[in-house]
Write a protein that holds these residues in place. Structure first.
Motif, short mmCIF file in Angstrom:
data_model
loop_
_atom_site.label_atom_id
_atom_site.label_comp_id
_atom_site.label_asym_id
_atom_site.label_seq_id
_atom_site.Cartn_x
_atom_site.Cartn_y
_atom_site.Cartn_z
N VAL A 89 0.83 -1.29 0.09
CA VAL A 89 0.09 0.17 0.00
C VAL A 89 0.93 1.26 -0.07
O VAL A 89 0.26 2.28 -0.62
CB VAL A 89 -1.08 -0.04 1.09
N ILE A 90 2.11 1.24 0.58
CA ILE A 90 2.86 2.19 0.70
C ILE A 90 4.13 2.13 -0.23
O ILE A 90 4.62 1.09 -0.10
CB ILE A 90 3.23 2.63 2.26
N LYS A 91 4.30 2.97 -0.96
CA LYS A 91 5.64 3.14 -1.82
C LYS A 91 6.52 4.10 -1.64
O LYS A 91 6.22 5.17 -0.87
CB LYS A 91 4.98 3.19 -3.49
N MET A 92 7.87 4.15 -1.98
CA MET A 92 8.56 5.09 -2.09
C MET A 92 9.50 5.30 -3.26
O MET A 92 9.85 4.24 -3.97
CB MET A 92 9.79 4.69 -0.88
N SER A 93 9.63 6.48 -3.71
CA SER A 93 10.27 6.73 -4.86
C SER A 93 11.80 6.70 -4.56
O SER A 93 12.28 6.95 -3.43
CB SER A 93 10.16 8.00 -5.48
#
Length: 896
Positions: A89-93
């Motif tokens: 659900v949570i992503k990071m660039s």
């Protein structure tokens, strides 16, 4: 800000495997900008260093949603690795932006903990750090009742405001917010033909009760009443119908009145609150406390049947005393709402005599005649219980009053009433009042007395005396002369409506008071008394005589101090026969008056004969001189109890005591009994001050003794008790009674945490317990005002010790975070932590470690001092021993 948005989404578009068309790119660029502006928060404010971070994100936020950008100081960081809950659900660039891929739902999870590592290629170059994302609840769940409809029964004549049913609703939103703050309200009542609301609902609890109008107006449907064990078949109904409606014998099936009664009874027995209620209430529940137009709501119905209340008090009951009837006598009847009820009867006063009883069908009987003069009121208490001795109706108190009948004859107060009257008294003079009483009820005809003179001795042709028929006052009808008759005897008949009694009266004609009392001496001289002479001391005995007839009011002598004693310090005691004793009635005070010149008069209670007046021989004088005695100081003022808050400033004046010495000597003050040394007194002024800080938790009341004494003669002193009451202030915070506990991993059970507070209400209980930070592993809930329950939410497979920060606050909101250590461990069969060899359940704390180090250092210093002392001693003996011996001694001394 726009540049930041473009940079952010350009990196998002560069993620591996991401295929996005131009319209999607524009959407992604504009959406964060709009969201940031709408939230009042610039994207620049969402940036921060690479460290443990806590973020708050509302649930249902449109995605993609940028949450935070970590700014890296390591130059080689080119990627990040996420692990933990809901990492999909949570992503990071790659440039450090943490964003949502999917909307959050508070009802599924209220927080997430994400582990983040900064990478240079595949190598971890910074971290890990932990990001806690708290999901903020929004009001997206409407409250709902746990039932679509409710049914309830209520008795007619039920007390207003007493709940008879309750509705309950719940809300899936966060219970710690107003989103789940529910308020109940009554929307409609059917029927409502008179536009009068008969019911009310508690907005906080959902409890439903009757209004004042409802308590009076609710009526049940007419029904047939049955007693305990009574047959309720159709034949029994026919019998009751015949009792109520005697008349021509029409067949029941053809009698419309009977068929109507039968249908009503069948309907009453099969009454269905859903299909045939007496009243239907429409109830609404709203969240946000019902105080907002955006509040969400739910609805339900309450179907109410009104039942007849047969449990009706038949009192008050009046019973005439001494009834000549056959006993037992039925005086009342009660009927429970439960036809199978078992009745019992007791007397409220619990006296020995209780002439009442009750039958199994509720009939109350009097078992014997009552006597109002013995007891005029009985308070009966009737109980209705089931076969298990449980009350089916509230206890009923019935008052039974006993009515008076004229069953008591008048009674003379004295066997013979004696009155005196002076000769030559004018016609109509009051001689006396005959006292008679009647035990019947006062204020009624039964005790109304009538007085009549029936005989006079010696007899007279004309009436000499009269008596008031209603009051019994006797008056003279002519002037009496002692030489004609000295004593008269009267018979007075006293009647009430049913009885009479004759009372004897003696009237003595006494000599007119034509002789005045004369003192033996007109001056009884001077007498000297010390001012500490006790009260009651006889100063002098005085005497006077009277020549009137002895044993009459004309010869009786009374003494009065008529001058020289305004403060009534003295009094004269006498038996009326001429001898008087002048005594001290109040303490003497030299400083107030050193000399008294008293005038004492001798008087008769009967007035002197007309034209005669008391002369100087009926008065005498006495002179009393008071000598001074050294007396102790005397306190003034009545207020000796002081109440102050415990945090009063040190040095504050609590009270200034005042005292004076009767002789005007200089005095000093001191205090005793202050075991804590909190107070002090100024020896010269009497000011009592606080010398130290006060503490109510150590001592609530300070009881001291204040002493005032003469400086030149301290033995001349007076004491006075004083109390200082301390008011509590909130100067203590709640403390955990235990700071360590363990939980068995295989069978985790909740831990009960307790706290205590030295303060008293309202600065103490109830306490509130809460974790300083939300934890995925632990749940803490209040139990009562002093305890809480700590529960492990997730199973632990390994032995591990957790240190939790718990906020404990008192009723006034005062408190601090406190550390609580919980070990999750493998347990023995008896439920105790299993400790492997060489393994301790808890590490030494910092305080323990420092204590060990200090102890070790102290031991080393002590050893060093002993060694030095021995070396010095050895040097003194150096002349007596060889150098080698000295060396050997020193080596021996230095051995461990």
């Amino acid at each position: 800000m726009c540049c930041s948005v473009i940079t952010l989404w350009s990196h998002l578009l560069d993620l591996p495997g991401k295929a996005v068309i131009m319209t999607s790119m524009v959407h992604l660029l504009l959406l964060p900008l709009l969201l940031s502006i709408a939230g009042g928060k610039d994207l620049e404010e969402k940036k921060g260093p690479f460290e443990d971070t806590m973020l708050d994100v509302p649930e249902g936020t449109p995605v993609p949603y940028p949450m935070h950008q970590f700014q890296m100081t390591h130059p080689d960081v080119n990627n990040f690795r996420l692990s933990g809950e809901e990492k999909d659900v949570i992503k990071m660039s790659t440039d450090g932006w943490l964003y949502l891929e999917k909307p959050l739902d508070w009802s599924k999870e209220d927080h997430y903990i994400i582990k983040v590592e900064a990478l240079a290629g595949d190598q971890v170059v910074d971290g890990p750090i932990f990001v806690t994302i708290n999901v903020l609840d929004i009001n997206n769940n409407a409250p709902s009742f746990n039932q679509t409809y409710y049914t309830a029964l209520i008795r007619e004549n039920s007390a207003a405001g007493v709940p008879f049913t309750r509705v309950f609703a719940s809300d899936l939103d966060d219970p710690e917010t107003t989103n789940a703050h529910l308020t109940y309200s009554l929307v409609n009542q059917f029927p409502n033909t008179k536009n009068i609301i008969l019911f009310q609902i508690n907005p906080n609890t959902g409890e439903i009760s009757t209004t004042e109008e409802g308590a009076k107006m609710l009526k049940a449907r007419e029904s047939i009443h049955y007693s305990r064990g009574e047959d309720r078949s159709l034949d029994a109904l026919k019998t009751k119908f015949n009792e109520y409606c005697p008349g021509p014998k029409t067949p029941y099936e053809e009698n419309p009145f009977f068929t109507c009664v039968e249908r009503a009874e069948v309907r009453r027995r099969s009454m269905d609150p859903l299909n045939d209620p007496d009243y239907t209430l429409f109830v609404r529940v709203q969240d946000l406390g019902g105080a907002s137009e955006s509040a969400l709501s739910g609805n339900t119905r309450v179907h109410i049947i009104v039942q007849p209340n047969l449990w009706v008090n038949p009192g008050p009951i009046s019973i005439t005393e001494n009834l000549d009837v056959t006993y037992p006598l039925k005086i009342a009847e009660v009927q429970s709402n439960d036809p199978e009820a078992i009745y019992s009867l007791v007397q409220k006063e619990r006296e020995l005599k209780f002439p009442f009883q009750i039958t199994e069908d509720g009939k109350i009987f009097l078992t014997e005649a009552l006597d109002r003069e013995d007891k005029d009121m009985y308070n009966l208490v009737v109980f209705a219980k089931d076969i298990n001795n449980m009350e089916v109706d509230p206890p009923m108190e019935i008052h039974v009053s006993v009515e008076d009948v004229n069953d008591n004859a008048p009674q003379c107060e004295n066997e013979e009433s004696v009155f005196e009257v002076q000769e030559n008294e004018p016609v109509g003079s009051l001689i006396g009042q005959l006292l008679v009483h009647d035990n019947d009820k006062a204020g009624t005809l039964n005790s109304q007395l009538i007085y009549t003179i029936t005989s006079l001795s010696p007899p007279s042709e004309s009436s000499i005396f009269s008596i008031d028929a209603a009051s019994g006052k006797i008056q003279a009808l002519r002037t009496l002369q002692r030489k004609e008759q000295q004593v008269y005897h009267l018979d007075v008949q006293v009647n009430d409506p049913g009885f009479s009694v004759t009372c004897k009266v003696v009237i003595k004609v006494i000599d007119v008071n034509n002789e005045m009392p004369l003192f033996e001496e007109t001056d009884y001289g001077s007498h000297t008394l010390a001012e500490d002479t006790p009260v009651g001391h006889t100063v002098v005995t005085i005497r006077a005589t009277d020549a009137d007839d002895p044993d009459s009011g004309s010869s009786l002598i009374e003494y009065h101090i008529s001058a020289g004693d305004d403060d009534e310090v003295f009094a004269v005691e006498t038996d009326g026969k001429g001898v008087g004793h002048l005594i001290i009635a109040k303490p003497l005070d030299f400083e107030s008056s050193a000399t008294y010149k008293l005038q004492i008069d001798a008087r008769n209670p009967e007035p002197l004969m007309k034209g005669l007046e008391y002369g100087p021989q009926s008065s005498t004088s006495v002179t009393v001189s008071v000598t001074d005695v050294d007396e102790p100081p005397q306190f003034s003022g009545d207020v000796w109890d002081v109440t102050v808050p415990e945090d009063i400033t040190k040095g504050s004046v609590l009270l200034t005591v005042e005292a004076t010495d009767p002789e005007g000597k200089e005095i000093s003050f001191k205090i005793d009994g202050d075991t804590r040394g909190w107070l002090e007194i100024d020896a010269a002024t009497g000011q009592i001050k606080t010398k130290e800080n006060l503490d109510r938790e150590s001592l609530e009341n300070i009881e001291i003794t204040v002493t005032a004494f003469e400086k030149e003669n301290p033995e001349m002193s007076s004491e006075h008790a004083m109390s200082v009451n301390l008011l509590d202030v909130n100067d203590n915070y709640p403390k955990l009674t235990e700071t360590q506990a363990f939980i068995c991993a295989a069978k985790p059970e909740s831990i009960i945490i307790k706290a205590k507070d030295g303060d008293s209400a309202p600065f103490s209980q109830p306490f509130t317990f809460a974790l300083s930070r939300k934890s995925p592993n632990w749940d803490l809930r209040n139990i009562d005002g002093s305890t809480a329950k700590l529960t492990l939410k997730k199973t632990q497979s390994q032995d591990k010790t957790f240190t939790l920060s718990i906020d404990v606050k008192d009723n006034a909101g005062m408190g601090i975070p406190q550390s609580f250590e919980v070990r999750v461990c493998n347990c023995t069969e008896l439920g105790y932590c299993y400790v492997a060899p060489e393994v301790h359940s808890f590490k030494y704390g910092m305080g323990t470690t420092i204590g060990i180090l200090v102890g070790t250092l102290g031991f080393c210093i002590l050893a060093f001092v002993i060694v030095i002392n021995r070396i010095n001693k050895s040097n003194k003996e150096k002349k007596k021993v060889t150098g080698r011996q000295c060396d050997d001694d020193q080596k021996e001394t230095l051995k461990p």
